[in-house]
Design a protein around this motif. Structure first.
Motif, PDB file in Angstrom:
ATOM      1  N   ASN A   1       0.855  -1.080  -0.072  1.00  0.00           N
ATOM      2  CA  ASN A   1       0.071  -0.056  -0.064  1.00  0.00           C
ATOM      3  C   ASN A   1       0.880   1.047   0.013  1.00  0.00           C
ATOM      4  O   ASN A   1       0.439   2.351   0.413  1.00  0.00           O
ATOM      5  CB  ASN A   1      -1.098   0.047   1.197  1.00  0.00           C
ATOM      6  N   SER A   2       2.106   1.103  -0.149  1.00  0.00           N
ATOM      7  CA  SER A   2       3.074   2.298  -0.513  1.00  0.00           C
ATOM      8  C   SER A   2       2.661   3.143  -1.497  1.00  0.00           C
ATOM      9  O   SER A   2       2.344   2.566  -2.967  1.00  0.00           O
ATOM     10  CB  SER A   2       4.440   1.847  -0.507  1.00  0.00           C
TER      11      SER A   2
ATOM     12  N   ALA B   1      10.141   1.222  -8.514  1.00  0.00           N
ATOM     13  CA  ALA B   1      10.538  -0.035  -7.849  1.00  0.00           C
ATOM     14  C   ALA B   1      10.210   0.240  -6.273  1.00  0.00           C
ATOM     15  O   ALA B   1      10.061  -0.815  -5.602  1.00  0.00           O
ATOM     16  CB  ALA B   1      12.172  -0.158  -8.018  1.00  0.00           C
ATOM     17  N   HIS B   2      10.096   1.340  -5.912  1.00  0.00           N
ATOM     18  CA  HIS B   2       9.802   1.591  -4.228  1.00  0.00           C
ATOM     19  C   HIS B   2       8.443   1.867  -3.828  1.00  0.00           C
ATOM     20  O   HIS B   2       8.354   1.902  -2.722  1.00  0.00           O
ATOM     21  CB  HIS B   2      10.783   2.946  -3.928  1.00  0.00           C
ATOM     22  N   TYR B   3       7.527   1.784  -4.815  1.00  0.00           N
ATOM     23  CA  TYR B   3       6.257   1.920  -4.382  1.00  0.00           C
ATOM     24  C   TYR B   3       5.093   1.074  -5.071  1.00  0.00           C
ATOM     25  O   TYR B   3       5.527   0.934  -6.278  1.00  0.00           O
ATOM     26  CB  TYR B   3       5.656   3.683  -4.708  1.00  0.00           C
TER      27      TYR B   3
ATOM     28  N   LEU C   1      -6.679  14.668  -2.518  1.00  0.00           N
ATOM     29  CA  LEU C   1      -5.714  13.763  -3.568  1.00  0.00           C
ATOM     30  C   LEU C   1      -4.795  12.673  -2.446  1.00  0.00           C
ATOM     31  O   LEU C   1      -4.981  11.601  -2.711  1.00  0.00           O
ATOM     32  CB  LEU C   1      -4.840  14.549  -4.508  1.00  0.00           C
ATOM     33  N   CYS C   2      -4.386  13.237  -1.545  1.00  0.00           N
ATOM     34  CA  CYS C   2      -3.528  12.542  -0.705  1.00  0.00           C
ATOM     35  C   CYS C   2      -4.420  11.580   0.310  1.00  0.00           C
ATOM     36  O   CYS C   2      -4.388  10.541   0.532  1.00  0.00           O
ATOM     37  CB  CYS C   2      -2.722  13.488   0.473  1.00  0.00           C
ATOM     38  N   THR C   3      -5.842  12.184   0.602  1.00  0.00           N
ATOM     39  CA  THR C   3      -6.732  11.251   1.453  1.00  0.00           C
ATOM     40  C   THR C   3      -7.287  10.351   0.430  1.00  0.00           C
ATOM     41  O   THR C   3      -7.573   9.116   0.929  1.00  0.00           O
ATOM     42  CB  THR C   3      -7.867  12.338   1.621  1.00  0.00           C
ATOM     43  N   ASP C   4      -7.481  10.479  -0.717  1.00  0.00           N
ATOM     44  CA  ASP C   4      -8.060   9.413  -1.653  1.00  0.00           C
ATOM     45  C   ASP C   4      -7.179   8.508  -1.949  1.00  0.00           C
ATOM     46  O   ASP C   4      -7.517   7.206  -2.508  1.00  0.00           O
ATOM     47  CB  ASP C   4      -8.511  10.219  -2.987  1.00  0.00           C
ATOM     48  N   THR C   5      -5.893   8.636  -2.267  1.00  0.00           N
ATOM     49  CA  THR C   5      -4.999   7.662  -2.627  1.00  0.00           C
ATOM     50  C   THR C   5      -4.221   7.054  -1.505  1.00  0.00           C
ATOM     51  O   THR C   5      -3.462   5.989  -1.480  1.00  0.00           O
ATOM     52  CB  THR C   5      -3.911   8.507  -3.393  1.00  0.00           C
ATOM     53  N   GLY C   6      -4.203   7.715  -0.218  1.00  0.00           N
ATOM     54  CA  GLY C   6      -3.445   7.027   1.037  1.00  0.00           C
ATOM     55  C   GLY C   6      -1.863   7.210   0.782  1.00  0.00           C
ATOM     56  O   GLY C   6      -1.119   6.502   1.618  1.00  0.00           O
TER      57      GLY C   6
END
Length: 257
Positions: free
Chosen positions: A181-182, A201-203, A225-230
């Motif tokens: 979930n990164s 590779a990192h997310y 956007l941060c809220t929606d995407t986590g």
């Protein structure tokens, strides 16, 4: 929140004797001044790193962008700041598109001296996936596009568009090899295009926002956007020329509110 201000080729590659006679300021001092005003933001300093590699092919000759190699060195600095291990370049599939004549060539009136020394666009395709979903300016999503597109048959001035389908309001890359979930949001102009493939590779998910077009198509602010995407990480990436544009600065400010 991370911020990366990227110097342009004049700030890194031009001899000091020439810069001294041009109406310009010290880009390193300018970047440090801007960083000094950022509270609770992790600044990614890339000036010294790029300076150390100035004799390598880190900027195009005929275009204002950095090359993917320049972007890679900056990515290594971002990874160091985050405590990540950078992916070695030999882990990527290298794509090569010669005979590139970019924006400097066009703005110069197509000088024959530049035409005689065209660039080559090298692109580093991540092993994890080459798939990207893209929201276009007309509001249409196109799924399964290519992170690194084949530009072998493209016109001489279009080859930088190999990276992430160019400048689009919103794009999403999903790494099928991660399930933690990164997520990261990259807020960028076109310098970010060559940088983004190194993050794959990192997310598990990388969201790419071009703030010049995003608000008029999507309408969300950064907090939503941060809220929606986590997403827990947000990286602002701009080349230094963007900082002198009042309209671009206002676009970023509007997004961040």
């Amino acid at each position: 929140v991370y911020d990366m201000i990227v110097p342009n080729s004049m700030g890194i590659c031009a001899p000091e004797s020439i810069v001294a006679n041009i109406n310009t300021s010290d880009q390193n001092k300018a970047i440090n001044y801007m960083y000094s005003g950022m509270n609770d933001v992790k600044t990614v300093s890339v000036f010294d790193t790029l300076k150390q590699h100035k004799n390598e092919y880190i900027y195009f000759r005929t275009d204002h962008h950095w090359t993917a190699l320049g972007a890679y060195y900056a990515y290594c600095e971002f990874a160091k700041l985050k405590g990540l291990t950078p992916t070695p370049l030999d882990r990527f599939t290298v794509r090569e598109f010669p005979n590139y004549l970019g924006s400097f060539y066009t703005s110069s009136g197509k000088l024959p001296q530049l035409a005689a020394n065209p660039d080559t666009v090298y692109a580093y395709q991540p092993k994890e996936t080459n798939s990207i979903d893209v929201l276009y300016e007309n509001g249409e999503w196109k799924y399964g596009q290519e992170i690194i597109s084949d530009m072998s048959a493209a016109s001489q001035g279009s080859k930088y568009l190999t990276f992430i389908k160019g400048d689009r309001p919103l794009s999403i890359i999903r790494n099928p090899e991660l399930s933690d979930n990164s997520a990261c949001i990259v807020i960028k102009e076109s310098y970010g295009n060559a940088f983004v493939p190194f993050l794959v590779a990192h997310y598990q998910t990388v969201y790419i926002v071009d703030y010049r077009y995003f608000s008029s198509v999507d309408g969300r602010g950064l907090l939503q956007l941060c809220t929606d995407t986590g997403a827990k990480d947000v990286l602002f990436l701009n080349n230094i020329s963007a900082t002198r544009s009042k309209s671009l600065v206002q676009s970023i400010a509007s997004l961040a509110r």
